[in-house]
Design a protein around this motif. Structure first.
Motif, PDB file in Angstrom:
ATOM      1  N   GLN A  10       0.826  -1.206   0.000  1.00 49.31           N
ATOM      2  CA  GLN A  10       0.000   0.000   0.000  1.00 49.31           C
ATOM      3  C   GLN A  10       0.863   1.259   0.000  1.00 49.31           C
ATOM      4  O   GLN A  10       0.551   2.241  -0.681  1.00 49.31           O
ATOM      5  N   ARG A  11       1.973   1.242   0.749  1.00 46.47           N
ATOM      6  CA  ARG A  11       2.868   2.405   0.777  1.00 46.47           C
ATOM      7  C   ARG A  11       3.592   2.585  -0.556  1.00 46.47           C
ATOM      8  O   ARG A  11       4.014   3.690  -0.902  1.00 46.47           O
ATOM      9  N   TYR A  12       3.744   1.489  -1.297  1.00 43.60           N
ATOM     10  CA  TYR A  12       4.461   1.525  -2.571  1.00 43.60           C
ATOM     11  C   TYR A  12       3.626   2.141  -3.692  1.00 43.60           C
ATOM     12  O   TYR A  12       4.187   2.678  -4.656  1.00 43.60           O
ATOM     13  N   GLN A  13       2.301   2.094  -3.584  1.00 39.83           N
ATOM     14  CA  GLN A  13       1.433   2.507  -4.678  1.00 39.83           C
ATOM     15  C   GLN A  13       1.684   3.929  -5.192  1.00 39.83           C
ATOM     16  O   GLN A  13       1.716   4.149  -6.402  1.00 39.83           O
ATOM     17  N   PRO A  14       1.859   4.947  -4.317  1.00 40.77           N
ATOM     18  CA  PRO A  14       2.120   6.294  -4.861  1.00 40.77           C
ATOM     19  C   PRO A  14       3.416   6.386  -5.657  1.00 40.77           C
ATOM     20  O   PRO A  14       3.569   7.280  -6.496  1.00 40.77           O
ATOM     21  N   TRP A  15       4.351   5.493  -5.393  1.00 39.46           N
ATOM     22  CA  TRP A  15       5.648   5.516  -6.068  1.00 39.46           C
ATOM     23  C   TRP A  15       5.698   4.557  -7.249  1.00 39.46           C
ATOM     24  O   TRP A  15       6.658   4.573  -8.024  1.00 39.46           O
ATOM     25  N   ARG A  16       4.689   3.739  -7.383  1.00 41.96           N
ATOM     26  CA  ARG A  16       4.758   2.621  -8.313  1.00 41.96           C
ATOM     27  C   ARG A  16       4.999   3.066  -9.751  1.00 41.96           C
ATOM     28  O   ARG A  16       5.892   2.545 -10.426  1.00 41.96           O
ATOM     29  N   ARG A  17       4.223   4.014 -10.238  1.00 39.58           N
ATOM     30  CA  ARG A  17       4.363   4.448 -11.626  1.00 39.58           C
ATOM     31  C   ARG A  17       5.752   5.003 -11.904  1.00 39.58           C
ATOM     32  O   ARG A  17       6.380   4.668 -12.909  1.00 39.58           O
ATOM     33  N   SER A 272     -15.559   6.003  -3.564  1.00 38.26           N
ATOM     34  CA  SER A 272     -15.064   5.659  -4.899  1.00 38.26           C
ATOM     35  C   SER A 272     -16.229   5.579  -5.884  1.00 38.26           C
ATOM     36  O   SER A 272     -17.399   5.543  -5.487  1.00 38.26           O
TER      37      SER A 272
END
Length: 294
Positions: A10-17, A272
């Protein structure tokens, strides 16, 4: 009460792209640099008489076109994922994909080289197309395989971090704990652990290639299935199809917003929203007890 920190996925998602794009940019940048150096050394050692800038143009043009083609391979591997249980069926398709990759790669890099040479008043000669393409394909098929294996390996790691769902199988002996054709719970495997999620806890489902993502409390758990197959297993009194790629838990719907196009937007209790195509709008109204007309 102290809450536990969000999991790494979950913490990785903002950095994923940024990480995904950055990886391929750095990968091809390093490839262009190191190949330029080694080719230049080989040219000087063999005394072939090429100028210093020529190997740089050759390797940079190859790397640039390869980088541009990566998104196409990402899409292709979503359409034809390469897994242990499907590789025999999918491998011939990827062999065709490698040929298309090589054709586009060669055409692109030759075009860039001709432009680079022409910009300084020189001429680039690729040589005999049949012979040179055969040589390039032997290199490109390995490059294509490397890209595909990297993409699939990365997705495999993400699925393990994210958790991968499956329908509870019937036991080898005795009666199943619950009806296998209409499961009340799904088994989720995540980082070596197994836990159950109730079907009613699923907020919505989204088709994604050979998987269906089960959305539960902000997490997506991929299930190896088609949306039509899982639709047949879920209780129609609780779940309904709203789009060719989406199903929704009726208890999670907060409001339905009609759109001028005839489609609709489904707003859920958690804030959502999901698309609802006109094809499924009438069925949605019947499912929530509204008049299907109008």
């Amino acid at each position: 009460m102290q809450t536990s920190p969000p999991p790494f996925y979950q913490r990785y998602q903002p950095w994923r792209r940024g990480v995904e794009v950055g990886y391929w940019v750095v990968q091809y940048l390093v490839s262009a640099l190191t190949n330029s150096i080694t080719v230049t050394m080989d040219v000087e050692r063999a005394q072939l008489g090429f100028k210093a800038w020529q190997p740089v143009v050759w390797e940079t043009s190859s790397a640039v076109v390869g980088l541009v083609l990566v998104p196409a391979v990402v899409w292709f591997t979503r359409r034809f994922p390469l897994h242990l249980d499907t590789w025999r069926r999918v491998l011939p398709i990827h062999l065709v994909g490698s040929l298309l990759w090589s054709i586009l790669h060669v055409l692109g890099m030759v075009a860039l080289r001709k432009l680079a040479y022409a910009s300084i008043g020189d001429h680039y000669d690729f040589g005999s197309w049949w012979r040179e393409f055969g040589y390039e394909y032997l290199k490109d098929v390995r490059s294509y395989a490397g890209v595909v294996l990297t993409i699939e390996g990365y997705r495999f790691i993400l699925r393990r971090l994210q958790g991968e769902a499956s329908v509870l199988d019937a036991p080898d002996e005795g009666t199943p704990v619950e009806p296998v054709d209409r499961p009340e719970r799904f088994l989720v495997r995540k980082l070596g652990r197994e836990f159950l999620i109730a079907a009613n806890d699923i907020e919505w489902l989204q088709a994604s290639g050979n998987y269906v993502n089960l959305h539960v409390r902000g997490h997506d758990y991929p299930l190896r299935s088609t949306l039509a197959s899982i639709e047949a297993k879920l209780d129609p009194a609780c779940f309904t199809r709203i789009h060719r790629s989406y199903m929704v838990n009726l208890d999670r719907i907060a409001s339905i917003e009609p759109l001028e196009t005839g489609d609709a937007r489904i707003h859920l209790n958690d804030g959502s929203s999901l698309p609802c195509s006109r094809t499924y709008r009438g069925g949605l109204k019947q499912s929530v007890g509204l008049d299907s007309g109008g």
